[in-house]
Motif scaffolding. Structure first.
Motif, PDB file in Angstrom:
ATOM      1  N   ALA A 198       0.835  -1.202   0.000  1.00 19.01           N
ATOM      2  CA  ALA A 198       0.000   0.000   0.000  1.00 19.01           C
ATOM      3  C   ALA A 198       0.868   1.251   0.000  1.00 19.01           C
ATOM      4  O   ALA A 198       0.592   2.224  -0.717  1.00 19.01           O
ATOM      5  N   LEU A 199       1.930   1.244   0.804  1.00 14.93           N
ATOM      6  CA  LEU A 199       2.849   2.384   0.855  1.00 14.93           C
ATOM      7  C   LEU A 199       3.455   2.639  -0.513  1.00 14.93           C
ATOM      8  O   LEU A 199       3.533   3.787  -0.982  1.00 14.93           O
ATOM      9  N   PHE A 200       3.884   1.571  -1.181  1.00  2.85           N
ATOM     10  CA  PHE A 200       4.483   1.702  -2.513  1.00  2.85           C
ATOM     11  C   PHE A 200       3.466   2.230  -3.515  1.00  2.85           C
ATOM     12  O   PHE A 200       3.744   3.179  -4.257  1.00  2.85           O
ATOM     13  N   ASP A 201       2.285   1.608  -3.548  1.00  2.00           N
ATOM     14  CA  ASP A 201       1.275   1.968  -4.546  1.00  2.00           C
ATOM     15  C   ASP A 201       0.841   3.423  -4.409  1.00  2.00           C
ATOM     16  O   ASP A 201       0.731   4.147  -5.406  1.00  2.00           O
ATOM     17  N   VAL A 202       0.597   3.850  -3.169  1.00  2.00           N
ATOM     18  CA  VAL A 202       0.165   5.231  -2.950  1.00  2.00           C
ATOM     19  C   VAL A 202       1.291   6.197  -3.290  1.00  2.00           C
ATOM     20  O   VAL A 202       1.076   7.240  -3.925  1.00  2.00           O
ATOM     21  N   GLY A 203       2.518   5.868  -2.876  1.00  2.00           N
ATOM     22  CA  GLY A 203       3.639   6.767  -3.125  1.00  2.00           C
ATOM     23  C   GLY A 203       3.959   6.936  -4.595  1.00  2.00           C
ATOM     24  O   GLY A 203       4.286   8.036  -5.046  1.00  2.00           O
ATOM     25  N   ILE A 204       3.839   5.846  -5.363  1.00  2.00           N
ATOM     26  CA  ILE A 204       4.274   5.903  -6.761  1.00  2.00           C
ATOM     27  C   ILE A 204       3.178   6.388  -7.704  1.00  2.00           C
ATOM     28  O   ILE A 204       3.457   6.892  -8.796  1.00  2.00           O
ATOM     29  N   GLY A 219       9.136   9.967  -3.211  1.00  2.00           N
ATOM     30  CA  GLY A 219      10.308   9.118  -3.384  1.00  2.00           C
ATOM     31  C   GLY A 219      10.722   8.442  -2.093  1.00  2.00           C
ATOM     32  O   GLY A 219      11.193   7.300  -2.100  1.00  2.00           O
ATOM     33  N   GLY A 220      10.547   9.143  -0.960  1.00  2.00           N
ATOM     34  CA  GLY A 220      10.836   8.549   0.340  1.00  2.00           C
ATOM     35  C   GLY A 220       9.912   7.392   0.647  1.00  2.00           C
ATOM     36  O   GLY A 220      10.326   6.350   1.164  1.00  2.00           O
ATOM     37  N   HIS A 221       8.610   7.552   0.317  1.00  2.00           N
ATOM     38  CA  HIS A 221       7.643   6.466   0.517  1.00  2.00           C
ATOM     39  C   HIS A 221       8.007   5.251  -0.340  1.00  2.00           C
ATOM     40  O   HIS A 221       7.996   4.109   0.137  1.00  2.00           O
ATOM     41  N   VAL A 222       8.299   5.509  -1.611  1.00  2.00           N
ATOM     42  CA  VAL A 222       8.572   4.412  -2.536  1.00  2.00           C
ATOM     43  C   VAL A 222       9.834   3.656  -2.120  1.00  2.00           C
ATOM     44  O   VAL A 222       9.845   2.414  -2.083  1.00  2.00           O
ATOM     45  N   LEU A 223      10.907   4.390  -1.782  1.00  2.00           N
ATOM     46  CA  LEU A 223      12.147   3.721  -1.400  1.00  2.00           C
ATOM     47  C   LEU A 223      11.966   2.947  -0.092  1.00  2.00           C
ATOM     48  O   LEU A 223      12.501   1.842   0.062  1.00  2.00           O
ATOM     49  N   ARG A 224      11.199   3.521   0.861  1.00  2.00           N
ATOM     50  CA  ARG A 224      10.950   2.823   2.129  1.00  2.00           C
ATOM     51  C   ARG A 224      10.226   1.504   1.878  1.00  2.00           C
ATOM     52  O   ARG A 224      10.508   0.484   2.515  1.00  2.00           O
ATOM     53  N   ALA A 225       9.278   1.522   0.944  1.00  2.00           N
ATOM     54  CA  ALA A 225       8.556   0.293   0.609  1.00  2.00           C
ATOM     55  C   ALA A 225       9.462  -0.713  -0.087  1.00  2.00           C
ATOM     56  O   ALA A 225       9.317  -1.924   0.098  1.00  2.00           O
TER      57      ALA A 225
END
Length: 376
Positions: free
Chosen positions: A196-202, A283-289
């Motif tokens: 979810a973190l990745f999908d929302v961030g990207i 980008g922080g959300h995506v990399l964290r995921a």
């Protein structure tokens, strides 16, 4: 437990999701609350074994990680209790946050006006001397608000899909060269998992970039606009992706760019800045995921890299590097707070999402220019 009635309607789908990890042997209701009496299945007990907890009771946070999204999709928050030897999942309806949507509307209207005013200047009009000239900025307004709105709509739609509580976009009017500082949405509550973190961030950067490319193509197909009031000229740094588009579009002119094409250029700059892998940026959300807790190291080093870049541009190249200094200082403050941990931080993203993440960061690099603009 007193005053319990039979199970409420419309809970069968929720019970089906719960049954992946528990055997539900009874459902009851007290007021608006739903009670699921359960016995853990091997699918959940396996989590306990992997955590080396032996015969210890199942930890509530494990249950919460597995089932939060299922309950949220049906409009429930929940608690897990061991009561008199029975294990109970208690679903409580969310109390909806009262959205003051008039604020979203007012800010959107205000941003429409500020971008229209600044857009009229880009078309060579002078709305100060002739108020009706402000209407000439409408094409730029529609273009820039579509670009920014698409970015936030991407976040909003995907967040809702994952059962996350999020607000409508807030546009930010500001007397800048484009009349706005962008738009934001507010997320409330926990992040269910890394996917979810990745999908929302990207979603925001990808959808925003697609719309930016479309707007850029439309703008480059229009006649260039050469005149601005009092001879004001804006020299733009052209990022690689924009340059590639100009090579495809016949007779594209970046020296005297149409304001609609400029809106597409702004969208690319917004994408590049949002994909900086630090703090609470996309980008922080995506990399964290993608890489988990290791992302904190990158987030810590990123402000230093931006400050170094800005200093190099100013002191060595004698160019304007103030934007990178500003973002470096900004992230020094905001990246220090770290990144919220998803409820379920154990499930890997899978190869498809990892590849998409790498491609997206590459596209972000294609939107970077070291000196975005200079006013002459």
């Amino acid at each position: 437990m007193n005053n319990l009635t039979h199970k409420p309607r419309n809970t069968d789908e929720l019970a089906e999701r719960i049954s992946q990890f528990f055997t539900v042997y009874e459902m009851q209701q007290q007021g608006d609350n739903v009670y699921f009496y359960v016995i853990p299945k091997e699918a959940l007990l396996g989590v306990k074994e992997n955590n080396n907890s032996g015969d210890a009771p199942i930890e509530p946070n494990v249950v919460y990680q597995k089932l939060w999204a299922a309950f949220a999709e049906k409009g429930y928050q929940f608690a897990f209790k061991n009561e008199l030897g029975e294990q109970i999942l208690i679903g409580t309806p969310f109390k909806p946050v009262k959205e003051r949507r008039w604020i979203n509307v007012v800010l959107a209207l205000a941003t429409f006006i500020t971008t229209m005013v600044m857009g009229s200047f880009l078309f060579g009009a002078d709305p100060i001397s002739n108020l009706s000239d402000v209407l000439k900025g409408i094409p730029f307004t529609l273009a820039i608000m579509t670009v920014l709105g698409a970015h936030e709509a991407g976040h909003y739609i995907v967040a809702k899909k994952h059962g996350m509580n999020t607000s409508l976009p807030y546009f930010i009017p500001f007397p800048s060269i484009v009349g706005t500082m962008g738009a934001v949405i507010r997320h409330r509550g926990p992040i269910p998992n890394r996917k979810a973190l990745f999908d929302v961030g990207i979603a925001g950067p990808l959808i925003g970039l697609i719309v930016s490319v479309i707007v850029t193509v439309i703008g480059l197909l229009q006649p260039p606009v050469a005149n601005t009031p009092d001879g004001l000229q804006i020299q733009l740094g052209i990022p690689p992706l924009f340059e590639l588009i100009t090579r495809i579009i016949p007779a594209a002119n970046t020296s005297f760019m149409h304001p609609v094409a400029f809106a597409g250029w702004v969208g690319m700059l917004v994408t590049a800045l949002n994909l900086i892998p630090a703090g609470q940026l996309d980008g922080g959300h995506v990399l964290r995921a993608m890489i988990g807790e290791k992302a904190s190291r990158v987030s810590t080093l990123m402000p230093v890299a931006l400050l170094f870049t800005g200093g190099y541009m100013i002191l060595i190249r004698n160019l304007d590097g103030s934007m990178w200094v500003f973002w470096g200082l900004l992230l020094t403050v905001f990246a220090a707070s770290g990144h919220p941990r998803p409820l379920n931080d154990d499930i890997p993203l899978g190869r498809g999402r990892m590849v998409l993440g790498i491609i997206t960061f590459f596209l972000g690099l294609l939107c970077v220019t070291l000196v975005p603009f200079q006013i002459q």
